[in-house]
Design a protein around this motif. Structure first.
Motif, mmCIF file in Angstrom:
data_model
loop_
_atom_site.group_PDB
_atom_site.id
_atom_site.type_symbol
_atom_site.label_atom_id
_atom_site.label_comp_id
_atom_site.label_asym_id
_atom_site.label_seq_id
_atom_site.Cartn_x
_atom_site.Cartn_y
_atom_site.Cartn_z
ATOM 1 N N LEU A 18 49.150 28.298 27.029
ATOM 2 C CA LEU A 18 50.314 29.021 27.511
ATOM 3 C C LEU A 18 50.373 28.998 29.040
ATOM 4 O O LEU A 18 49.381 28.750 29.707
ATOM 5 C CB LEU A 18 50.278 30.468 26.997
ATOM 6 C CG LEU A 18 50.354 30.622 25.474
ATOM 7 C CD1 LEU A 18 50.257 32.090 25.093
ATOM 8 C CD2 LEU A 18 51.631 30.016 24.913
ATOM 9 N N ASN A 63 57.669 24.279 23.624
ATOM 10 C CA ASN A 63 56.921 25.436 24.126
ATOM 11 C C ASN A 63 56.598 26.469 23.051
ATOM 12 O O ASN A 63 55.698 27.284 23.222
ATOM 13 C CB ASN A 63 57.691 26.103 25.271
ATOM 14 C CG ASN A 63 57.638 25.284 26.542
ATOM 15 O OD1 ASN A 63 56.643 24.632 26.833
ATOM 16 N ND2 ASN A 63 58.713 25.302 27.316
ATOM 17 N N CYS A 65 58.587 29.075 21.702
ATOM 18 C CA CYS A 65 58.991 30.438 22.068
ATOM 19 C C CYS A 65 59.867 31.025 20.966
ATOM 20 O O CYS A 65 61.003 30.572 20.767
ATOM 21 C CB CYS A 65 59.741 30.430 23.398
ATOM 22 S SG CYS A 65 60.330 32.072 23.904
ATOM 23 N N ILE A 153 57.763 33.978 25.733
ATOM 24 C CA ILE A 153 56.590 33.895 24.860
ATOM 25 C C ILE A 153 55.739 35.168 24.932
ATOM 26 O O ILE A 153 55.455 35.774 23.899
ATOM 27 C CB ILE A 153 55.752 32.637 25.181
ATOM 28 C CG1 ILE A 153 56.522 31.375 24.775
ATOM 29 C CG2 ILE A 153 54.401 32.687 24.460
ATOM 30 C CD1 ILE A 153 55.891 30.084 25.260
ATOM 31 N N SER A 170 48.160 33.659 21.891
ATOM 32 C CA SER A 170 48.200 34.686 22.914
ATOM 33 C C SER A 170 47.138 35.762 22.704
ATOM 34 O O SER A 170 46.411 35.776 21.718
ATOM 35 C CB SER A 170 49.597 35.323 22.908
ATOM 36 O OG SER A 170 49.760 36.220 23.978
#
Length: 205
Positions: A18, A63, A65, A153, A170
Motif C-alpha cells: 500500500l 490499486n 480500492c 484504501i 492493511s
C-alpha cells in the motif's frame, strides 16, 4: 507462471504494498498539478465521461480500492457504460474498451502498476497517439483517481474493519497513519501551485 501483484490482490488481498504517507504526498502533488487538464479535455470534448471513467476504473482495479470501485461504478453507469463493461474493467478485462481508447487504458494500468512512475517511452507513445492536449487530459484523469485510491484504501479499510471486513493488506496502525497524513494535503496543494508558477515540468522520468 509468474503471479502478478494484481492477481495476488484478487487471490487474497496480499502482495501489493500500500502507499506510504510519503508517496501519498507526491501523488497529491502530481494530481493537483494535472487536475485542470482533465476538466479542460472534458470541457473541450476531447475526452468523454465514459473515457475518463474507463481510465479511473482501470487504475482502481490495479490499486484495489473498495470505496473507489463503488463510487466510480456508479459514475460509470451514469456516463452510459453498462454493468458488464464495468465489471470487466474492475476485473482487468479490456474486451469492451473501444480501440481508440485502448492505448490510454493500458497506460493507466501501467501508471498504477509502477506506482506513478511510468516510463518515458510509454508517455511519449501516448502523446504521439492522442496529441499533447488529450494526453494531458489522460494524465490528469489517471492522477486524479490515484489521489482518490491513495486515501480511499485506508479510509474504506478502517470503516470496513469496524464491520469485521478490513482489507487484508492493511492494519489499524497504517489506516490511522494515513488518515492523519491527510493534514499534509494542503502543503502538497501549495507545493503544486508554486511549481506551476515556476514552470516546473508536469511529468518527469
Amino acid at each position: 507462471m509468474k503471479v502478478t501483484e494484481q492477481q495476488k490482490i484478487k487471490d487474497g488481498g496480499l502482495g501489493r504494498k500500500l502507499y506510504s504517507v510519503r508517496e501519498s504526498y507526491w501523488i497529491s502533488y502530481n494530481g493537483i498539478r494535472t487536475l485542470r487538464y482533465m476538466f479542460k479535455a472534458k470541457k473541450n470534448k476531447e475526452m468523454s465521461s465514459k473515457f475518463i471513467e474507463r481510465l479511473m476504473l482501470t487504475v482502481t482495479e490495479v490499486n484495489g480500492c473498495a470505496i473507489c470501485s463503488y463510487a466510480h461504478s456508479k459514475r460509470a453507469l451514469e456516463s452510459g457504460m453498462n454493468s458488464g463493461e464495468i465489471q470487466n474493467m474492475l476485473s482487468g478485462i479490456m474486451d469492451d474498451v473501444p480501440s481508440d481508447e485502448l492505448a490510454a487504458v493500458m497506460f493507466a494500468q501501467h501508471y498504477a502498476d509502477t506506482r506513478g512512475n511510468p516510463t518515458h517511452e510509454s508517455w511519449q507513445r501516448i502523446v504521439e497517439i492522442y496529441g499533447m492536449n488529450r494526453a494531458m487530459g489522460i494524465l490528469g484523469s489517471i492522477r486524479t483517481i490515484m489521489m482518490g485510491n491513495t486515501y480511499g484504501i485506508p479510509w474504506s479499510s478502517f470503516f470496513n474493519r469496524l464491520r469485521g471486513r478490513a482489507d487484508p493488506r492493511s492494519s489499524l496502525l497504517y489506516e490511522v497513519e494515513m488518515m492523519l497524513g491527510t493534514i499534509l494535503v494542503p502543503f502538497s496543494v501549495i507545493h503544486a501551485l508554486i511549481s506551476g508558477l515556476f514552470g516546473r515540468a508536469i511529468i518527469s522520468f
